[in-house]
Scaffold this motif. Structure first.
Motif, mmCIF file in Angstrom:
data_model
loop_
_atom_site.group_PDB
_atom_site.id
_atom_site.type_symbol
_atom_site.label_atom_id
_atom_site.label_comp_id
_atom_site.label_asym_id
_atom_site.label_seq_id
_atom_site.Cartn_x
_atom_site.Cartn_y
_atom_site.Cartn_z
ATOM 1 N N PHE A 217 22.507 -21.809 0.180
ATOM 2 C CA PHE A 217 23.756 -22.348 -0.354
ATOM 3 C C PHE A 217 24.859 -21.292 -0.385
ATOM 4 O O PHE A 217 24.590 -20.099 -0.475
ATOM 5 N N ASP A 218 26.097 -21.763 -0.346
ATOM 6 C CA ASP A 218 27.235 -20.859 -0.492
ATOM 7 C C ASP A 218 27.201 -20.233 -1.886
ATOM 8 O O ASP A 218 26.944 -20.923 -2.886
ATOM 9 N N ALA A 219 27.479 -18.928 -1.943
ATOM 10 C CA ALA A 219 27.385 -18.200 -3.223
ATOM 11 C C ALA A 219 28.326 -18.760 -4.273
ATOM 12 O O ALA A 219 27.976 -18.843 -5.456
ATOM 13 N N GLN A 220 29.559 -19.145 -3.862
ATOM 14 C CA GLN A 220 30.527 -19.627 -4.852
ATOM 15 C C GLN A 220 30.086 -20.962 -5.462
ATOM 16 O O GLN A 220 30.371 -21.240 -6.636
ATOM 17 N N LYS A 221 29.339 -21.777 -4.695
ATOM 18 C CA LYS A 221 28.856 -23.046 -5.221
ATOM 19 C C LYS A 221 27.717 -22.827 -6.214
ATOM 20 O O LYS A 221 27.650 -23.491 -7.252
ATOM 21 N N ILE A 222 26.824 -21.883 -5.901
ATOM 22 C CA ILE A 222 25.740 -21.569 -6.837
ATOM 23 C C ILE A 222 26.312 -20.999 -8.129
ATOM 24 O O ILE A 222 25.876 -21.338 -9.230
ATOM 25 N N LEU A 223 27.322 -20.128 -7.993
ATOM 26 C CA LEU A 223 27.978 -19.553 -9.173
ATOM 27 C C LEU A 223 28.549 -20.663 -10.048
ATOM 28 O O LEU A 223 28.403 -20.634 -11.285
ATOM 29 N N GLY A 224 29.193 -21.648 -9.421
ATOM 30 C CA GLY A 224 29.776 -22.749 -10.171
ATOM 31 C C GLY A 224 28.729 -23.580 -10.896
ATOM 32 O O GLY A 224 28.886 -23.893 -12.088
ATOM 33 N N VAL A 225 27.655 -23.920 -10.209
ATOM 34 C CA VAL A 225 26.595 -24.735 -10.811
ATOM 35 C C VAL A 225 25.948 -23.995 -11.984
ATOM 36 O O VAL A 225 25.717 -24.575 -13.061
ATOM 37 N N ILE A 226 25.658 -22.707 -11.788
ATOM 38 C CA ILE A 226 25.019 -21.926 -12.852
ATOM 39 C C ILE A 226 25.892 -21.886 -14.101
ATOM 40 O O ILE A 226 25.414 -22.069 -15.232
ATOM 41 N N HIS A 227 27.195 -21.654 -13.926
ATOM 42 C CA HIS A 227 28.064 -21.543 -15.104
ATOM 43 C C HIS A 227 28.304 -22.899 -15.773
ATOM 44 O O HIS A 227 28.515 -22.952 -16.996
ATOM 45 N N LEU A 228 28.264 -23.971 -15.023
ATOM 46 C CA LEU A 228 28.378 -25.291 -15.648
ATOM 47 C C LEU A 228 27.129 -25.584 -16.479
ATOM 48 O O LEU A 228 27.221 -26.102 -17.602
ATOM 49 N N ILE A 229 25.945 -25.271 -15.926
ATOM 50 C CA ILE A 229 24.711 -25.406 -16.716
ATOM 51 C C ILE A 229 24.758 -24.460 -17.909
ATOM 52 O O ILE A 229 24.379 -24.820 -19.034
ATOM 53 N N GLY A 230 25.258 -23.243 -17.662
ATOM 54 C CA GLY A 230 25.368 -22.247 -18.727
ATOM 55 C C GLY A 230 26.254 -22.713 -19.868
ATOM 56 O O GLY A 230 25.984 -22.411 -21.041
ATOM 57 N N ALA A 231 27.316 -23.450 -19.556
ATOM 58 C CA ALA A 231 28.202 -23.968 -20.600
ATOM 59 C C ALA A 231 27.427 -24.893 -21.538
ATOM 60 O O ALA A 231 27.587 -24.833 -22.770
ATOM 61 N N GLY A 232 26.577 -25.744 -20.953
ATOM 62 C CA GLY A 232 25.760 -26.634 -21.780
ATOM 63 C C GLY A 232 24.764 -25.875 -22.638
ATOM 64 O O GLY A 232 24.581 -26.181 -23.822
ATOM 65 N N LEU A 233 24.126 -24.844 -22.045
ATOM 66 C CA LEU A 233 23.158 -24.036 -22.790
ATOM 67 C C LEU A 233 23.838 -23.268 -23.923
ATOM 68 O O LEU A 233 23.286 -23.145 -25.025
ATOM 69 N N MET A 234 25.041 -22.758 -23.658
ATOM 70 C CA MET A 234 25.788 -22.049 -24.700
ATOM 71 C C MET A 234 26.122 -22.980 -25.865
ATOM 72 O O MET A 234 26.108 -22.568 -27.029
ATOM 73 N N PHE A 235 26.425 -24.229 -25.546
ATOM 74 C CA PHE A 235 26.729 -25.189 -26.618
ATOM 75 C C PHE A 235 25.486 -25.454 -27.465
ATOM 76 O O PHE A 235 25.576 -25.604 -28.687
ATOM 77 N N PHE A 236 24.313 -25.519 -26.826
ATOM 78 C CA PHE A 236 23.062 -25.654 -27.584
ATOM 79 C C PHE A 236 22.860 -24.455 -28.508
ATOM 80 O O PHE A 236 22.407 -24.606 -29.643
ATOM 81 N N LEU A 237 23.174 -23.237 -28.019
ATOM 82 C CA LEU A 237 23.040 -22.033 -28.838
ATOM 83 C C LEU A 237 24.026 -22.055 -30.005
ATOM 84 O O LEU A 237 23.716 -21.590 -31.102
ATOM 85 N N PHE A 238 25.212 -22.594 -29.768
ATOM 86 C CA PHE A 238 26.216 -22.753 -30.828
ATOM 87 C C PHE A 238 25.671 -23.645 -31.951
ATOM 88 O O PHE A 238 25.950 -23.416 -33.133
ATOM 89 N N GLN A 239 24.867 -24.631 -31.596
ATOM 90 C CA GLN A 239 24.341 -25.576 -32.579
ATOM 91 C C GLN A 239 22.991 -25.159 -33.171
ATOM 92 O O GLN A 239 22.496 -25.814 -34.085
ATOM 93 N N SER A 240 22.409 -24.075 -32.671
ATOM 94 C CA SER A 240 21.066 -23.681 -33.103
ATOM 95 C C SER A 240 21.021 -23.357 -34.595
ATOM 96 O O SER A 240 21.965 -22.806 -35.153
ATOM 97 N N GLN A 241 19.890 -23.706 -35.205
ATOM 98 C CA GLN A 241 19.724 -23.510 -36.649
ATOM 99 C C GLN A 241 18.627 -22.508 -36.991
ATOM 100 O O GLN A 241 18.558 -22.025 -38.117
ATOM 101 N N ASP A 242 17.760 -22.189 -36.033
ATOM 102 C CA ASP A 242 16.699 -21.228 -36.300
ATOM 103 C C ASP A 242 16.319 -20.535 -34.993
ATOM 104 O O ASP A 242 16.676 -20.989 -33.897
ATOM 105 N N PHE A 243 15.605 -19.420 -35.117
ATOM 106 C CA PHE A 243 15.291 -18.614 -33.939
ATOM 107 C C PHE A 243 14.342 -19.320 -32.989
ATOM 108 O O PHE A 243 14.426 -19.141 -31.769
#
Length: 408
Positions: free
Chosen positions: A68-94
């Protein structure tokens, strides 16, 4: 390079490191104050960086370089990362926080190589052009720290109110922005030739192990792993330390370390040319030991200047050792092993060395934790200082002076 292309790549670098810097510096403080995590939990959280560094070559070598083109992989990873970061924002325990962070870091660490690949693909002379682009990454990291301190999320009052949690939300928002923006970046096609077989040893840099037959390089390689043990103490403990002893705007003050990175990166070629490789590396390791002594005896009042000096020394510690080491590695690798050699040294340092360091920092920090949940920071900081001195003595005794191609 056209100005428009340079601007686009600089914006990519700024966002990439702004996202990382917006949560990484304060994660230890967040875990301790918001999730009541133990020192061992905090060390485990920081170890996700090492796990990500170890796994990253599989993602870059097996997927990014081949399909795959590197810029497309970068985009997909950061979009998934945005969702994961939101889960971390909502986390209540380790227990809920850690697996999401691990997943995020396994995805994020390969993006450090992807942004470089996207940049190099647009350059006719990377040696001259890349530093101008990469420096915006450091500026992005600094901006994240300054923003957190400006908003006061790292202040004692805000910690009680749990406002430091917002760093994860900021990271999620900007990760989403970079995810979308990545699809507009210049096309960077796969580097592998169709039909070529994937080589695991090449992806991990293991084919560059032949460099260790050179005695001097083997000494440097071992020293690199060992010096990453005390380095992990800085990444894991510095912000919780400054916050616990009552330093105001601790995250903004830690950005001084990145400012010094820029300064000493500019000074490195001059120092390197005048004093050579061995003395440059010796100065770096000595700065590590001195930095932790300043942390051990500094405080938030009359000794605050010692803390600032300790943070400022980060530029010497990092640039004079790691950048010099990359130059030294490149000089030994030759054309055949250039990429794999850099992969090997990254795997050894950010993977193995810092993994040991994060574990050790967690164990030692917990050992010096009293019944009032306060740390004996002087004892904690003197340990990585002592380790740095031992690594320095080992290097001075066994590494012989060696002439290499010097940076322009």
């Amino acid at each position: 390079m056209k100005f428009n292309t340079s601007l686009r790549l600089s914006s990519m670098m700024f966002l990439e490191f702004f996202i990382w810097g917006s949560w990484y510096v304060t994660m230890g403080t967040f875990l301790g104050s918001n999730l009541q995590s133990s020192d061992q939990d905090i060390s485990l959280a920081f170890s996700t960086q090492s796990f990500g560094a170890i796994i990253a070559p599989f993602i870059v070598g097996l997927i990014a370089d081949r399909y795959f083109d590197a810029q497309k992989i970068l985009g997909v990873i950061h979009l998934i990362g945005a969702g994961l970061m939101f889960f971390l924002f909502q986390s209540q325990d380790f227990s809920g926080f850690f697996p999401v962070l691990l997943m995020y870091m396994i995805l994020f660490m390969p993006t450090l190589a992807l942004v470089n690949s996207i940049s190099f693909n647009q350059m006719k002379d990377p040696a001259k052009e890349f530093s101008v682009i990469r420096i915006w990454g450091t500026i992005g990291w600094i901006a994240a720290g300054v923003l957190i301190s400006f908003l006061g999320w790292d202040s004692p009052a805000s910690l009680k109110d749990g406002l430091l949690r917002n760093t994860w939300l900021v990271s999620a928002i900007f990760s989403g922005i970079l995810g979308v923006y990545s699809f507009t970046l210049p096309k960077t096609p796969p580097r592998a030739i169709a039909g070529d077989k994937f080589s695991l040893s090449e992806a991990l840099g293991l084919d560059a192990l032949s460099l260790l037959k050179h005695r001097n390089y083997a000494i440097f390689f071992l020293s690199s792993i060992l010096i990453c043990i005390p380095l992990a103490f800085y990444y894991q403990n510095a912000n919780p330390f400054l916050t616990e002893i009552g330093v105001e705007n601790s995250t903004g003050k830690m950005a001084i370390g990145q400012v010094s990175e820029v300064l000493f990166l500019l000074l490195l070629p001059i120092f390197f040319k005048r004093f050579g490789l061995k003395k440059t590396l010796i100065v770096a390791m000595a700065a590590w030991a001195i930095r932790y002594v300043y942390f051990a005896f500094g405080d938030a009042n009359e000794g605050a200047w010692m803390l600032i000096v300790g943070i400022f020394l980060h530029g010497i510690c990092y640039d004079f050792f790691f950048v010099s080491g990359q130059i030294y590695t490149d000089s030994h690798a030759g054309e055949k092993f250039k990429s794999s050699a850099q992969g090997l040294i990254t795997l050894a340092t950010y993977g193995v060395g810092m993994l040991i360091g994060f574990w050790a920092a967690g164990q030692i920090s917990n050992y010096y934790l009293n019944s009032e949940n306060l740390h004996d920071w002087q004892s904690i900081w003197l340990i990585p200082s002592g380790i740095s001195v031992l690594v320095l003595l080992f290097f001075m005794l066994f590494f012989k002076n060696e002439e290499i191609n010097q940076p322009e």
